[in-house]
Design an enzyme around this catalytic site. Structure first.
Site, PDB file in Angstrom:
ATOM      1  CG  ASP A 176      -4.100  16.637   0.508  1.00 54.83           C
ATOM      2  OD1 ASP A 176      -4.147  15.808  -0.419  1.00 54.83           O
ATOM      3  OD2 ASP A 176      -5.049  16.855   1.257  1.00 54.83           O
ATOM      4  CG  HIS A 177      -1.289  11.540  -1.757  1.00 58.11           C
ATOM      5  ND1 HIS A 177      -2.052  11.311  -0.646  1.00 58.11           N
ATOM      6  CD2 HIS A 177      -1.775  10.713  -2.711  1.00 58.11           C
ATOM      7  CE1 HIS A 177      -2.947  10.368  -0.920  1.00 58.11           C
ATOM      8  NE2 HIS A 177      -2.809   9.991  -2.163  1.00 58.11           N
ATOM      9  CG  HIS A 239      -6.918  13.155   0.253  1.00 57.25           C
ATOM     10  ND1 HIS A 239      -5.676  13.687   0.472  1.00 57.25           N
ATOM     11  CD2 HIS A 239      -6.863  11.890   0.763  1.00 57.25           C
ATOM     12  CE1 HIS A 239      -4.902  12.786   1.073  1.00 57.25           C
ATOM     13  NE2 HIS A 239      -5.600  11.693   1.267  1.00 57.25           N
TER      14      HIS A 239
HETATM   15  C1  BG6 Z   1      -4.792   8.195   1.940  1.00 55.24           C
HETATM   16  C2  BG6 Z   1      -5.806   7.526   2.830  1.00 55.24           C
HETATM   17  O1  BG6 Z   1      -4.506   9.490   2.400  1.00 55.24           O
HETATM   18  O2  BG6 Z   1      -5.308   8.271   0.627  1.00 55.24           O
HETATM   19  C3  BG6 Z   1      -6.170   6.153   2.306  1.00 55.24           C
HETATM   20  O3  BG6 Z   1      -5.256   7.396   4.137  1.00 55.24           O
HETATM   21  C4  BG6 Z   1      -6.602   6.241   0.858  1.00 55.24           C
HETATM   22  O4  BG6 Z   1      -7.195   5.566   3.074  1.00 55.24           O
HETATM   23  C5  BG6 Z   1      -5.583   7.011   0.041  1.00 55.24           C
HETATM   24  O5  BG6 Z   1      -6.734   4.923   0.363  1.00 55.24           O
HETATM   25  C6  BG6 Z   1      -6.079   7.257  -1.358  1.00 55.24           C
HETATM   26  O6  BG6 Z   1      -5.052   7.794  -2.131  1.00 55.24           O
HETATM   27  P1  BG6 Z   1      -4.991   7.521  -3.686  1.00 55.24           P
HETATM   28  O7  BG6 Z   1      -3.845   8.349  -4.153  1.00 55.24           O
HETATM   29  O8  BG6 Z   1      -4.782   6.042  -3.869  1.00 55.24           O
HETATM   30  O9  BG6 Z   1      -6.301   7.944  -4.225  1.00 55.24           O
END
Ligand code: BG6
Length: 484
Positions: A176-177, A239
């Site tokens: 989960d990044h 997230h």
């Molecule tokens: C991704 C989603 O996991 O996270 C996207 O699929 C979203 O829809 C993105 O835009 C948001 O990530 P970050 O790191 O730009 O907040």
């Protein structure tokens, strides 16, 4: 021990945009374990040199000012390409032979990164097992799995079962990044490296918690994926619940992957499941105006691009404190923030009689203006006892010596190589998260679903979401951060 990172889905966007730049920057910082090799696998045919050249161009673009040609040349000597189709058992045998040909040491650890279409995860795992590539007698064998992990509880359970038939849980790293973001990890530091916040981090002092992930962007060319996913699957199950877990968890005895994840999982156990009228009362759904005109979106789509949920943790610390979770595309700005809204003072002594200060507020700015602000009341100088809200402001970028905020993938890739799974989701965590979100998705599809409100892009979602808060005598913290 030497390492090989095998990336399935090597010709995909994630590989060139995030994974290779992250690995390159780790190499540049001397953080990549000595002698690490990277092997890209996908169906297209490339010579090693051709793939390196293509990656050089994209890395130059995505690493920006941090790119360095001389360092790239050294890094790319250990970048290889092997064509292969996940559906072909023979290609896994060839991959195994290729890996053995470049891994000259007695023991080499391997990380298999599944950056393919999610429909291929199970097949890839099965083939890795059948080709003997999961056998960890000659070095560790780990697998990283990108999101989405299933599309509901049932498919997540099935996926867990098939992965477990090949890899043990300690070999599995579910990404989960958001957990790789420095400011998310800083929530651990804020809460557990300071003595001043924990005593008030509970139902006695906190009125509500707001977790907002707002994005200015609309869905663009992602309709194919997005319209079948919707915001609950795309942002909440993963997230946003991760942010909630870290905000609400109890302190673990040690910063250790098993203990950290045990505490996070306890939060999910405590989340009150919605039933009956909760779906109408405790959720708001929205779709931005113009969504139906996006390329690839069916004209009658009811997919949500905005959602707000009110959840409760039924445990001692949080009983009765609402957690408002909100996310939307087409919002007024890009901001991810966690707001701890403290209760008001019990009795107002100062200030205008009509003004009821909202109480103290701690705002954790996850991105893009990474920092923390504490809002508190101060006296307006040269007035009688009038007060106004002032801010103590901490910015990561302006902190002495701490300006660089590495991309989340650097940290996560490194942790997967060193074997630290603290920032990855465990099987029970993923399933519990689906168990919370699935019933809402189902209820929103049912004939009794709450209204789908439309909203103009560029604001804070449907006006009804604001009215919903007002009816609860609360207010969203709708502030775009100032980027300095
Ligand atoms: C991704 C989603 O996991 O996270 C996207 O699929 C979203 O829809 C993105 O835009 C948001 O990530 P970050 O790191 O730009 O907040």
């Amino acid at each position: 021990m030497a390492h090989t990172i095998v990336i399935f889905g090597a010709s995909g966007d994630l590989t060139s945009r995030k994974l290779i730049p992250a690995l390159f920057l780790l190499f540049k910082k001397n953080r990549l374990p000595e002698g690490s090799r990277i092997v890209g696998v996908s169906r297209s045919h490339f010579e090693h040199e051709e793939w390196r050249d293509a990656l050089r161009t994209t890395t130059e673009k995505f690493a920006g000012k941090s790119f360095d040609a001389e360092i790239w040349n050294r890094f790319s000597e250990n970048v290889f390409y092997q064509a292969g189709d996940i559906k072909e058992a023979g290609d896994f045998t060839k991959l195994g032979e290729f890996l053995s040909s470049i891994e000259t040491e007695a023991h080499t650890g391997r990380v298999y990164y599944l950056s393919t279409m999610p429909q291929l995860y199970e097949e890839a795992i099965k083939q890795l097992g059948a080709a003997g590539l999961a056998d960890d007698r000659d070095g560790f064998r780990r697998v990283i799995i990108e999101k989405p992990f299933g599309t509901n509880l049932k498919t997540a359970q099935e996926l867990n079962r098939s992965i477990h038939s090949v890899f043990r849980e300690d070999q599995i790293y579910r990404i989960d990044h958001y957990l790789g973001k420095e400011t998310v990890q800083n929530i651990f530091a804020l809460r557990f490296a300071n003595s001043i916040f924990e005593p008030i981090w509970n139902r006695n002092y906190v009125d509500n918690v707001q977790i907002t992930v707002a994005e200015e962007v609309v869905i663009g060319r992602r309709a194919g994926y997005y319209d079948t996913s919707g915001i609950l699957r795309d942002m909440f199950q993963n997230h946003i619940l991760q942010l909630m877990m870290i905000t609400a968890m109890e302190p673990p005895a040690r910063y250790d992957s098993a203990l950290v994840r045990d505490e996070k999982v306890k939060v999910l156990h405590s989340v009150r499941r919605m039933t009956g009228s909760d779906f109408a009362v405790n959720t708001v759904r929205g779709q931005y105006k113009g969504y139906l005109q996006e390329e690839g979106v069916p004209a009658n789509s009811h997919t949500e691009t905005f959602a707000a949920l009110k959840l409760y943790c039924d445990n001692w610390r949080w009983k009765g404190v609402p957690f408002y979770l909100r996310s939307g595309k087409g919002m007024s700005c890009r901001t991810t923030q966690i707001v701890i809204q403290f209760k008001n003072v019990p009795h107002i002594l100062f200030g205008e009689k009509t003004r009821s200060p909202l109480g103290n507020r701690l705002v954790i700015q996850v991105q893009p203006a990474e920092g923390i602000q504490l809002h508190f009341e101060t006296k307006v100088p040269d007035s009688e006892m009038k007060t106004r809200t002032s801010t103590l402001d901490f910015s990561f970028r302006q902190a002495p010596g701490g300006t660089s905020m590495p991309d989340a993938y650097q940290r996560l890739l490194l942790d997967s190589m060193t074997g630290d799974a603290s920032l990855f989701a465990r099987s029970d965590e993923v399933e519990l998260a689906w168990g919370i979100i699935d019933p809402i998705i189902e209820a929103w599809k049912s004939p009794a679903a709450p209204d789908l409100f439309t909203y103009e892009p560029g604001g804070w979602g449907p006006t009804e979401a604001g009215e919903w808060m007002h009816r609860q005598k609360r207010e969203w913290f709708d502030v775009c951060p100032v980027l300095s």
